[in-house]
Design a protein around this motif. Structure first.
Motif, PDB file in Angstrom:
ATOM      1  N   ALA A 380       0.902  -1.314   0.249  1.00  0.00           N
ATOM      2  CA  ALA A 380      -0.069  -0.023   0.022  1.00  0.00           C
ATOM      3  C   ALA A 380       0.819   1.234   0.087  1.00  0.00           C
ATOM      4  O   ALA A 380       0.595   2.288  -0.774  1.00  0.00           O
ATOM      5  CB  ALA A 380      -0.915  -0.144   1.194  1.00  0.00           C
ATOM      6  N   VAL A 381       1.775   1.349   0.783  1.00  0.00           N
ATOM      7  CA  VAL A 381       2.747   2.321   0.635  1.00  0.00           C
ATOM      8  C   VAL A 381       3.435   2.433  -0.289  1.00  0.00           C
ATOM      9  O   VAL A 381       3.656   3.830  -1.057  1.00  0.00           O
ATOM     10  CB  VAL A 381       3.891   2.299   1.941  1.00  0.00           C
ATOM     11  N   ALA A 382       4.063   1.436  -1.136  1.00  0.00           N
ATOM     12  CA  ALA A 382       4.451   1.557  -2.499  1.00  0.00           C
ATOM     13  C   ALA A 382       3.586   2.138  -3.431  1.00  0.00           C
ATOM     14  O   ALA A 382       4.202   3.022  -4.354  1.00  0.00           O
ATOM     15  CB  ALA A 382       4.996   0.142  -2.812  1.00  0.00           C
ATOM     16  N   LYS A 383       2.105   1.857  -3.408  1.00  0.00           N
ATOM     17  CA  LYS A 383       1.241   2.290  -4.208  1.00  0.00           C
ATOM     18  C   LYS A 383       1.223   3.742  -4.320  1.00  0.00           C
ATOM     19  O   LYS A 383       1.074   4.474  -5.537  1.00  0.00           O
ATOM     20  CB  LYS A 383      -0.088   1.454  -3.937  1.00  0.00           C
ATOM     21  N   ILE A 384       1.590   4.355  -3.193  1.00  0.00           N
ATOM     22  CA  ILE A 384       0.976   5.904  -2.992  1.00  0.00           C
ATOM     23  C   ILE A 384       2.371   6.683  -3.138  1.00  0.00           C
ATOM     24  O   ILE A 384       2.372   7.775  -2.720  1.00  0.00           O
ATOM     25  CB  ILE A 384       0.345   6.127  -1.679  1.00  0.00           C
ATOM     26  N   THR A 385       3.438   5.995  -3.320  1.00  0.00           N
ATOM     27  CA  THR A 385       4.825   6.664  -3.415  1.00  0.00           C
ATOM     28  C   THR A 385       5.405   6.506  -4.863  1.00  0.00           C
ATOM     29  O   THR A 385       6.704   6.559  -4.701  1.00  0.00           O
ATOM     30  CB  THR A 385       5.681   6.139  -2.178  1.00  0.00           C
ATOM     31  N   PRO A 386       4.818   6.637  -6.003  1.00  0.00           N
ATOM     32  CA  PRO A 386       5.664   6.665  -7.236  1.00  0.00           C
ATOM     33  C   PRO A 386       6.655   7.883  -7.378  1.00  0.00           C
ATOM     34  O   PRO A 386       6.067   8.933  -6.880  1.00  0.00           O
ATOM     35  CB  PRO A 386       4.409   6.625  -8.299  1.00  0.00           C
ATOM     36  N   GLY A 387       7.841   7.801  -7.926  1.00  0.00           N
ATOM     37  CA  GLY A 387       8.517   8.804  -8.084  1.00  0.00           C
ATOM     38  C   GLY A 387       9.295   9.115  -6.758  1.00  0.00           C
ATOM     39  O   GLY A 387      10.348   9.993  -6.933  1.00  0.00           O
ATOM     40  N   PHE A 388       9.104   8.321  -5.949  1.00  0.00           N
ATOM     41  CA  PHE A 388       9.871   8.542  -4.399  1.00  0.00           C
ATOM     42  C   PHE A 388      11.273   8.088  -4.637  1.00  0.00           C
ATOM     43  O   PHE A 388      11.361   6.912  -5.210  1.00  0.00           O
ATOM     44  CB  PHE A 388       9.344   7.859  -3.312  1.00  0.00           C
ATOM     45  N   SER A 389      12.193   8.744  -4.233  1.00  0.00           N
ATOM     46  CA  SER A 389      13.597   8.071  -4.242  1.00  0.00           C
ATOM     47  C   SER A 389      13.631   7.305  -2.571  1.00  0.00           C
ATOM     48  O   SER A 389      12.776   7.437  -1.811  1.00  0.00           O
ATOM     49  CB  SER A 389      14.691   9.159  -4.000  1.00  0.00           C
ATOM     50  N   PHE A 390      14.741   6.432  -2.563  1.00  0.00           N
ATOM     51  CA  PHE A 390      14.895   5.725  -0.967  1.00  0.00           C
ATOM     52  C   PHE A 390      14.928   6.892  -0.126  1.00  0.00           C
ATOM     53  O   PHE A 390      14.592   6.730   1.091  1.00  0.00           O
ATOM     54  CB  PHE A 390      16.056   4.800  -1.292  1.00  0.00           C
ATOM     55  N   ALA A 391      15.615   7.967  -0.198  1.00  0.00           N
ATOM     56  CA  ALA A 391      15.671   9.137   0.647  1.00  0.00           C
ATOM     57  C   ALA A 391      14.386   9.589   1.057  1.00  0.00           C
ATOM     58  O   ALA A 391      14.232   9.713   2.037  1.00  0.00           O
ATOM     59  CB  ALA A 391      16.627   9.972   0.140  1.00  0.00           C
ATOM     60  N   TYR A 392      13.546   9.719   0.175  1.00  0.00           N
ATOM     61  CA  TYR A 392      12.268  10.243   0.533  1.00  0.00           C
ATOM     62  C   TYR A 392      11.255   9.246   1.365  1.00  0.00           C
ATOM     63  O   TYR A 392      10.543   9.629   1.982  1.00  0.00           O
ATOM     64  CB  TYR A 392      11.641  10.782  -1.012  1.00  0.00           C
ATOM     65  N   LEU A 393      11.467   8.017   0.927  1.00  0.00           N
ATOM     66  CA  LEU A 393      10.745   6.943   1.389  1.00  0.00           C
ATOM     67  C   LEU A 393      11.366   6.829   2.842  1.00  0.00           C
ATOM     68  O   LEU A 393      10.265   6.743   3.931  1.00  0.00           O
ATOM     69  CB  LEU A 393      11.009   5.362   0.848  1.00  0.00           C
ATOM     70  N   GLN A 394      12.485   7.025   3.188  1.00  0.00           N
ATOM     71  CA  GLN A 394      13.054   7.136   4.630  1.00  0.00           C
ATOM     72  C   GLN A 394      12.574   8.159   5.366  1.00  0.00           C
ATOM     73  O   GLN A 394      12.061   8.088   6.352  1.00  0.00           O
ATOM     74  CB  GLN A 394      14.457   6.949   4.571  1.00  0.00           C
ATOM     75  N   GLU A 395      12.395   9.331   4.671  1.00  0.00           N
ATOM     76  CA  GLU A 395      11.866  10.569   5.250  1.00  0.00           C
ATOM     77  C   GLU A 395      10.437  10.321   5.584  1.00  0.00           C
ATOM     78  O   GLU A 395       9.946  10.949   6.681  1.00  0.00           O
ATOM     79  CB  GLU A 395      12.054  11.755   4.240  1.00  0.00           C
ATOM     80  N   ALA A 396       9.494   9.800   4.677  1.00  0.00           N
ATOM     81  CA  ALA A 396       8.374   9.899   5.043  1.00  0.00           C
ATOM     82  C   ALA A 396       8.123   8.486   6.267  1.00  0.00           C
ATOM     83  O   ALA A 396       7.238   8.796   7.211  1.00  0.00           O
ATOM     84  CB  ALA A 396       7.739   9.053   3.883  1.00  0.00           C
ATOM     85  N   MET A 397       9.083   7.533   6.336  1.00  0.00           N
ATOM     86  CA  MET A 397       8.778   6.603   7.480  1.00  0.00           C
ATOM     87  C   MET A 397       9.393   7.175   8.718  1.00  0.00           C
ATOM     88  O   MET A 397       8.625   7.024   9.665  1.00  0.00           O
ATOM     89  CB  MET A 397       9.665   5.640   7.026  1.00  0.00           C
ATOM     90  N   VAL A 398      10.387   7.776   8.746  1.00  0.00           N
ATOM     91  CA  VAL A 398      11.043   8.516   9.998  1.00  0.00           C
ATOM     92  C   VAL A 398       9.977   9.806  10.492  1.00  0.00           C
ATOM     93  O   VAL A 398       9.571   9.732  11.806  1.00  0.00           O
ATOM     94  CB  VAL A 398      12.357   9.173   9.550  1.00  0.00           C
ATOM     95  N   ALA A 399       9.615  10.646   9.430  1.00  0.00           N
ATOM     96  CA  ALA A 399       8.669  11.619  10.087  1.00  0.00           C
ATOM     97  C   ALA A 399       7.337  11.161  10.724  1.00  0.00           C
ATOM     98  O   ALA A 399       6.775  11.580  11.707  1.00  0.00           O
ATOM     99  CB  ALA A 399       8.352  12.382   8.693  1.00  0.00           C
ATOM    100  N   SER A 400       6.998  10.119   9.775  1.00  0.00           N
ATOM    101  CA  SER A 400       5.626   9.367  10.596  1.00  0.00           C
ATOM    102  C   SER A 400       5.880   8.777  12.069  1.00  0.00           C
ATOM    103  O   SER A 400       5.035   8.886  12.675  1.00  0.00           O
ATOM    104  CB  SER A 400       5.182   8.286   9.575  1.00  0.00           C
ATOM    105  N   LEU A 401       6.910   7.920  12.103  1.00  0.00           N
ATOM    106  CA  LEU A 401       7.331   7.434  13.313  1.00  0.00           C
ATOM    107  C   LEU A 401       7.473   8.379  14.466  1.00  0.00           C
ATOM    108  O   LEU A 401       7.075   8.380  15.663  1.00  0.00           O
ATOM    109  CB  LEU A 401       8.578   6.607  13.130  1.00  0.00           C
ATOM    110  N   LEU A 402       8.218   9.643  14.083  1.00  0.00           N
ATOM    111  CA  LEU A 402       8.526  10.777  15.148  1.00  0.00           C
ATOM    112  C   LEU A 402       6.898  11.379  15.389  1.00  0.00           C
ATOM    113  O   LEU A 402       6.796  11.632  16.580  1.00  0.00           O
ATOM    114  CB  LEU A 402       9.329  11.692  14.439  1.00  0.00           C
ATOM    115  N   ALA A 403       5.989  11.676  14.535  1.00  0.00           N
ATOM    116  CA  ALA A 403       4.928  12.009  14.720  1.00  0.00           C
ATOM    117  C   ALA A 403       4.072  11.242  15.676  1.00  0.00           C
ATOM    118  O   ALA A 403       3.332  11.640  16.870  1.00  0.00           O
ATOM    119  CB  ALA A 403       3.924  12.523  13.310  1.00  0.00           C
TER     120      ALA A 403
END
Length: 484
Positions: A380-403
């Motif tokens: 599901a996460v892969a489906k909504i992140t087209p065009g993301f780099s690994f760095a952006y995927l990491q940022e999304a995950m880290v920001a979510s966990l921090l929130a």
């Protein structure tokens, strides 16, 4: 040789060397080295004197590592030592830092293999203009043979690595223990790449360092050049670090030389000469140029190409240049096979790779009993992140966990992904009637992809991690789609 022969000989009424040093340092000076040499010869007329630059043969580091003992032998008033506070690398764990000494002038008795040496250290400046700083060690002993034996062992120790990596920055090489520790934590299993490409990269490097005899039989230079290119944040640096770690595990280990910049006080040509001089002495070695396109500019290109492909032998050197902008590299670098003969593209990850990266995070968080991270979140996460780099995927995950960590009860409100307001979005496929906050190019296509994921599995929205990931991905999408 006994201690008395060096330290208990009839002493002058005053410390002549200290007097000369202070007198010289408080007046217009031309050559500190000449002043110290003259003073030491007068003070120790029966001992042999050798001048040793500290950069090439660090007796203090050699003794500090336990290979010799060293103790101060002059009076406190004759020494010049700066005491500095060294802050801690981290304040975690209650670390407070420590005090350290910076020696500017002083005399020491060094004991090595049953022989004693007087070592005078003087920090001075030489030259008629610009006054470049020099740091010399003045070694006094009963014979030149004894001094040479000591200096050979200490010189070998100084030039070897001891849990460090050679890093070129600011115009000179320095040993970096922190980078070495970081590299030890980098493993290929943590690198999410196309498996075929990953195997090829590893095999390419490993085969090179095992094939010296093959190159010699074919009468070709034993050297290679590889370029890693592609948009930022897709694994170029972590792949280099993982390879560095693997090479250090070989027997014998293959050291890494890491170049950060060519900027130096003497110009980029000087830097290139220093870089390849050490690489040739250290070979076989792994020579890294990070952001190659920013280093090799028009004014230094020919000098770099000559160092890479000139008359000097570069046997045993595997160069890796990374760049986010392959188009900025001169064709003589990017397309000449004898220089960089292999190029690897690190593109933005596809759907399968984005899924694999999310699974990687799922594994990292598997011991967290307070966070639900079911398998179905990964595609599901892969489906909504087209065009993301690994760095952006990491940022999304880290920001979510921090929130989530900020909310003690693990609450994350349900937001409309189109306007970022807390209300139920239209369920009939129509767009939100509210004005969209910070609209970006591709907003509605992305909102539709999120809606499809939620419709396929309505239970997804019951997971706090999914709700927070949607929000953080939405915010990062704004950065990627700034065109309105």
């Amino acid at each position: 040789m006994t201690a008395g022969s060096l330290t208990h000989r009839p002493a002058p009424s005053h410390n002549e060397t200290a007097r000369q040093y202070y007198e010289h340092s408080t007046a217009p000076r031309v050559n500190t080295d000449a002043v110290i040499v003259e003073a030491l010869r007068a003070e120790y007329p029966n001992l042999h004197l050798t001048v040793v630059p500290r950069q090439s043969c660090d007796l203090f580091a050699y003794a500090g590592a336990g290979h010799a003992s060293m103790a101060s032998i002059d009076k406190e008033k004759d020494r010049l030592i700066w005491r500095a506070f060294v802050p801690p690398a981290s304040r975690l764990g209650g670390q407070r830092g420590a005090l350290g000494d910076m020696i500017k002038f002083g005399k020491y008795l060094l004991d090595w293999q049953g022989k004693e040496y007087v070592v005078c250290f003087a920090d001075g400046r030489d030259g008629m203009s610009a006054y470049p700083q020099v740091a010399n060690q003045y070694v006094l002993s009963a014979s030149v043979e004894a001094t040479n034996k000591l200096l050979l062992e200490a010189g070998v120790y100084t030039t070897e690595l001891h849990g460090e990596i050679w890093v070129f920055d600011g115009g000179f090489w320095q040993k970096d223990a922190a980078l070495f520790e970081s590299v030890q934590k980098s493993h290929w299993e943590d690198v999410i790449l196309d498996e075929s490409m990953k195997r090829t990269i590893i095999s390419d490097v490993e085969t090179f360092f095992s094939s010296q005899a093959t190159y010699e039989k074919l009468k070709v230079p034993w050297k290679r050049g590889v370029i890693y290119y592609g948009p930022p944040g897709n694994g170029k640096t972590i792949s280099i670090k993982a390879m560095m770690n693997e090479l250090y595990k070989r027997t014998p280990a293959v050291p890494t030389l890491y170049v950060k910049t060519l900027v130096s006080f003497a110009g980029p040509e000087y830097s290139i000469n220093q870089i390849f001089s050490l690489a040739r002495r250290t070979a076989p070695c792994y020579l890294i140029f990070e952001d190659l396109d920013s280093m090799i500019t028009d004014n230094v290109r020919s000098y770099f190409l000559n160092a890479v492909d000139g008359i000097a032998k570069n046997d045993g050197i595997l160069m890796v240049g990374s760049t986010n902008h392959l188009d900025r590299l001169d064709p003589g670098i990017a397309k000449r096979p004898s220089r960089f003969d292999r190029k690897y593209l690190f593109p933005n990850p596809n759907t399968d790779e984005r899924t694999a990266y999310t699974k990687y995070w799922q594994g990292k968080l598997s011991d967290n009993e307070d966070l639900e991270f079911p398998d179905k979140l990964c595609p599901a996460v892969a489906k909504i992140t087209p065009g993301f780099s690994f760095a952006y995927l990491q940022e999304a995950m880290v920001a979510s966990l921090l929130a989530i960590a900020r909310e003690r009860d693990g609450f994350a409100e349900r937001l409309c992904m189109e306007c970022l307001e807390s209300h139920v979005a239209p369920g009939d496929g129509s767009t939100c009637t509210n004005d969209s906050k910070r609209p970006f190019k591709g907003l509605y296509d992305w909102v539709w992809a999120v809606k499809q994921a939620d419709d396929e599995d309505p239970d997804l929205d019951n997971y706090v991690l999914w709700r927070e990931l949607k929000k953080q991905v939405r915010l990062l999408k704004e950065e990627l789609g700034e065109e309105k």
